[in-house]
Design a protein around this motif. Structure first.
Motif, PDB file in Angstrom:
ATOM      1  N   PRO A 161      -2.836  -2.563   7.733  1.00  0.00           N
ATOM      2  CA  PRO A 161      -3.553  -2.975   6.529  1.00  0.00           C
ATOM      3  C   PRO A 161      -4.811  -3.759   6.863  1.00  0.00           C
ATOM      4  N   THR A 162      -5.825  -3.587   6.054  1.00  0.00           N
ATOM      5  CA  THR A 162      -7.068  -4.321   6.239  1.00  0.00           C
ATOM      6  C   THR A 162      -7.529  -4.899   4.908  1.00  0.00           C
ATOM      7  N   GLY A 163      -8.054  -6.096   4.968  1.00  0.00           N
ATOM      8  CA  GLY A 163      -8.714  -6.648   3.803  1.00  0.00           C
ATOM      9  C   GLY A 163      -9.953  -5.843   3.479  1.00  0.00           C
ATOM     10  N   GLY A 191       6.610   1.828   0.916  1.00  0.00           N
ATOM     11  CA  GLY A 191       5.653   0.738   0.808  1.00  0.00           C
ATOM     12  C   GLY A 191       5.383   0.089   2.151  1.00  0.00           C
ATOM     13  N   ARG A 192       4.150  -0.303   2.358  1.00  0.00           N
ATOM     14  CA  ARG A 192       3.761  -1.030   3.565  1.00  0.00           C
ATOM     15  C   ARG A 192       3.048  -2.303   3.148  1.00  0.00           C
ATOM     16  N   SER A 193       3.341  -3.397   3.822  1.00  0.00           N
ATOM     17  CA  SER A 193       2.719  -4.671   3.477  1.00  0.00           C
ATOM     18  C   SER A 193       1.208  -4.557   3.564  1.00  0.00           C
ATOM     19  N   VAL A 194       0.514  -5.182   2.611  1.00  0.00           N
ATOM     20  CA  VAL A 194      -0.943  -5.166   2.630  1.00  0.00           C
ATOM     21  C   VAL A 194      -1.505  -6.478   3.186  1.00  0.00           C
ATOM     22  N   ILE A 195      -0.663  -7.319   3.737  1.00  0.00           N
ATOM     23  CA  ILE A 195      -1.139  -8.577   4.312  1.00  0.00           C
ATOM     24  C   ILE A 195      -1.858  -8.293   5.624  1.00  0.00           C
ATOM     25  N   ASP A 196      -3.132  -8.619   5.668  1.00  0.00           N
ATOM     26  CA  ASP A 196      -3.974  -8.388   6.840  1.00  0.00           C
ATOM     27  C   ASP A 196      -3.909  -9.624   7.734  1.00  0.00           C
ATOM     28  N   PRO A 208      -5.038  -1.795  -2.534  1.00  0.00           N
ATOM     29  CA  PRO A 208      -5.528  -0.907  -1.475  1.00  0.00           C
ATOM     30  C   PRO A 208      -5.745  -1.636  -0.158  1.00  0.00           C
ATOM     31  N   ALA A 209      -5.314  -1.000   0.931  1.00  0.00           N
ATOM     32  CA  ALA A 209      -5.481  -1.612   2.259  1.00  0.00           C
ATOM     33  C   ALA A 209      -5.412  -0.592   3.384  1.00  0.00           C
ATOM     34  N   GLY A 214       0.848  -1.174   0.000  1.00  0.00           N
ATOM     35  CA  GLY A 214       0.000   0.000   0.000  1.00  0.00           C
ATOM     36  C   GLY A 214       0.889   1.230   0.000  1.00  0.00           C
ATOM     37  N   LYS A 215       0.347   2.348  -0.388  1.00  0.00           N
ATOM     38  CA  LYS A 215       1.155   3.554  -0.446  1.00  0.00           C
ATOM     39  C   LYS A 215       1.101   4.281   0.892  1.00  0.00           C
TER      40      LYS A 215
END
Length: 723
Positions: free
Chosen positions: A334-336, A164-169, A305-306, A151-152
């Motif tokens: 991050p969120t699903g 960058g940030r991980s989008v893994i929720d 997107p997250a 995610g940005k």
């Protein structure tokens, strides 16, 4: 019923008390602004990048003489045709499949390297293949790679350069949230994967069950993991199968990163050779195209997107008053999110590509590999070089000759074709109908929001106008007269699924909320559950279930980890009634089997029910139709006595089906006269399918909107004893 979706806004305590829900989602258009730092689709070139053909002989995996191969998942750099803001080509980092050799701890990728999509597997019906799938998502030192889909950040550091940030929720029910796995992490142990041959008639241990996952070099193995080498018997007719990752809770991300490819099965009729008995076009007049929608950063990186400020975040989080605790979601993520709709169309790894063709019949195999987007395809003739429909002629007719798992019972001439996510369609397009030197644009009438059944372009401006375009075919090649222009003939096809069902099973599609108030699509039953022998299946007698009143026979909406309710007998033929009480269509997929689409009926609602299917407070059911009641959902992390750890779902009462639906035929874009493993279950309807369960063991069924199956519209389907 509402036209998009109905989501209950009620607490677990209120549901237990039997109160009636109050407020629901209001239909709304998704935000169209992709945001700063993201690639602008209007700036990107259209139909300037040649499309790779997934059936090119140079793009096929090479199996050895014994039908064995090692296929790894690794990282590579790929040009998609994307331009950065200065107008220069910019590459994208992907995770793809490639053929590997060498020692297991020092593998070497050969040939084309790791590609997106993965190279095509071609199998012969009745001839087994052995694939050793290897997780090679590591760097040169053997350390796990960090996630590549990010995610940005909200702070712009440079043109297109975000932190960058991980989008893994990790709040979801996913691989490393399982009991005994919470001490593992992406940073220390790597990304878990598990390959699934979608549409394969596969023994359960090789099917790609989400809990069969494994980390790099098998350091971490899922609770159902069994073997390193998968055996595919290929005991099925010719068809367009595909393979993709299926790891628990991160399928949407792994597939988005590039983990998908074609798996084509041939037989003695559909041989793939020019002299095949069915007169089907063969390479170079046969092509396979995987269609996906993506978002990119300006620097070429994949974007998903997250976080707050990202596309869709307000639609599913802020706007719906979900409560995300800061200790679990620092900074709001991050969120699903419940669905994903990209603003760049990608075909075989290239954005808005083109293909040069001759004036003859072509066989085109299409895969809808999108996360949430239904496609409604048409073809229009335009001047060469055109990128819009201002001078278009059409829609042009084309012929559908097959679908997910084989050829159709008869060819179907259409000008519009609905393609649900995960589905494949096999078509013949006759470019002799096109003026020489002109272009044909493959157009998408499907919208940029959840599909509800109508496939015509909405009157309102669509969120992402560029997504009306898929790819182009330029009719500019001279006709090779040495190769006959064949006209296909389909073989006589017996019943898609022979036999009379021994059981009619009522399953259901729901949309509730999780413990944080986020939309949570769920599967379940529309009847009390029984096993393969007809014995009742009960809710577990544990505090997590007892404390919220879930006792007795299981029914209603059910999360993934609860006891199995779909337990067909080995060798049985069943008819499933898929009850969709949500406001959206869902593409339903069953592993192991192919099925026959029998038809659809409207749900008959109780005359005292409100527009959302509930009996208003102070009223009683009339007893003449279906209605819904609230029901708590036990989450993977629910704690007895803590209502904040439970979700909210529904139960169907007095299910009653009525009028037959007549507007889901070829004239409406639905072509379903072939062996299917995907079916569009439309809202407010009962969709009826028939299949035979001829292999024992643990499989799954789920919605193939990838964001849905990850959270958590997927259930175990166990054939025979031992569920």
């Amino acid at each position: 019923m509402v036209t998009r979706r109905s989501i209950l806004k009620a607490s677990v305590a209120a549901a237990i008390a039997g109160t009636v829900p109050g407020r629901y989602f209001i239909p709304q258009a998704y935000a169209a602004d992709s945001g700063p730092g993201l690639s602008d689709p209007t700036f990107q070139p259209k139909f300037s990048t040649p499309v790779p053909n997934a059936l090119d002989p140079g793009f096929l995996f090479d199996f050895d003489a014994d039908g064995e191969i090692r296929i790894g998942v690794g990282q590579s750099i790929q040009q998609t045709g994307l331009l950065n803001p200065s107008g220069s080509p910019t590459p994208t980092t992907v995770w793809g499949y490639g053929q590997v050799t060498g020692k297991p701890n020092k593998p070497r990728v050969r040939g084309l390297g790791y590609t997106w999509p993965g190279r095509t597997i071609v199998a012969q019906s009745g001839e087994p293949l052995e694939v050793r799938w290897e997780n090679l998502l590591v760097d040169n030192k053997g350390d796990p790679l960090p996630p590549i889909i990010t995610g940005k950040d909200n702070t712009l550091l440079g043109y297109g350069d975000y932190t960058g940030r991980s989008v893994i929720d990790e709040s979801l029910h996913w691989a490393y949230s399982l009991h005994g796995y919470t001490n593992y992490s992406i940073a220390d142990d790597g990304i878990p994967i598990v390959p699934h041959v979608h549409g394969g008639h596969t023994d359960f241990q090789y099917d790609g069950n989400p809990e069969f996952f494994f980390s790099p070099f098998w350091k971490v193995r899922g609770p159902q993991w069994l073997e390193k080498t998968y055996i595919y018997q290929n005991d099925q007719p010719a068809g367009t199968v595909w393979y993709h990752d299926h790891a628990l809770g991160i399928t949407r991300l792994n597939v988005y990163a590039g983990m998908a490819g074609f798996y084509i099965i041939r037989d003695d009729q559909d041989t793939g050779l020019p002299d095949n008995p069915l007169s089907l076009p063969a390479f170079p007049y046969e092509a396979a195209f995987a269609i996906q929608d993506k978002m990119f950063k300006d620097n070429g990186e994949l974007f998903y997107p997250a976080f707050p400020g990202d596309p869709f975040y307000d639609d599913f989080i802020t706007g719906e008053e979900a409560s995300l605790p800061a200790d679990i979601f620092p900074g709001g993520g991050p969120t699903g999110l419940a669905e994903f709709f990209g603003d760049h169309m990608v075909v075989n790894g290239a954005i808005w590509p083109y293909m040069e063709v001759e004036r003859r019949n072509y066989r085109l195999r299409f895969l809808n590999g999108c996360d949430s987007r239904f496609l409604a395809a048409q073809f229009f003739e335009v001047p060469l070089g055109a990128t819009d429909f201002s001078e278009a002629t059409g829609p042009l007719p084309f012929t559908v000759i097959g679908s997910d798992q084989g050829l159709a019972s008869a060819p179907t001439l259409v000008d519009t074709l609905l393609m649900e996510t995960g589905s494949r369609y096999d078509v013949i397009f006759d470019f002799k109908t096109v003026t020489p030197g002109k272009r044909v644009i493959m157009r998408n009438l499907g919208g940029d929001d959840p599909f509800g059944g109508g496939i015509l372009m909405p009157e309102d401006p669509r969120a992402f106008p560029e997504m009306e375009l898929i790819m182009a075919f330029d009719v500019v090649l001279p006709l090779d007269t040495a190769v006959p222009d064949v006209s296909p003939t389909l073989p006589a096809v017996a019943a898609i699924v022979p036999g009379t069902p021994t059981r009619v099973r009522k399953v259901a599609l729901f949309e509730g909320t999780d413990e944080f108030g986020r939309l949570q699509p769920l599967l379940g039953t529309a009847e009390p559950a029984t096993d393969y022998a007809g014995t009742p299946v009960y809710w577990p007698s544990t505090p997590e279930y007892l404390s919220v009143g879930l006792i007795g026979q299981m029914e209603g909406s059910i999360a993934w980890h609860s006891p199995t309710t779909e337990n067909p007998a080995l060798g049985s033929t069943e008819e499933w009634e898929v009850w969709n009480v949500t406001g959206d269509a869902h593409p339903v997929h069953l592993h192991l089997v192919h099925f026959e689409v029998i038809g659809r009926q409207m749900i008959v609602w109780d005359t005292n029910a409100d527009e959302d299917g509930f009996i208003p407070e102070g009223s009683s059911p009339a007893g003449n139709g279906t209605y819904l009641v609230p029901q708590p959902t036990v989450q993977h992390n629910s704690v007895a006595g803590d209502p904040d750890t439970y979700g909210q779902g529904f139960r169907i009462v007095n299910p009653l089906a009525g009028a037959v639906v007549n507007d889901t035929g070829p004239a409406d874009g639905y072509v379903e006269n072939a062996p299917k493993d995907m079916v569009t279950a439309l809202p407010n309807q009962v969709t009826r399918i028939k299949m035979t369960f001829d292999k024992p063991g643990r499989y799954v069924w789920h919605c193939h909107i990838l964001s849905h199956e990850d959270h958590e519209m997927m259930r175990v389907m166990h054939v025979g004893p031992g569920a």
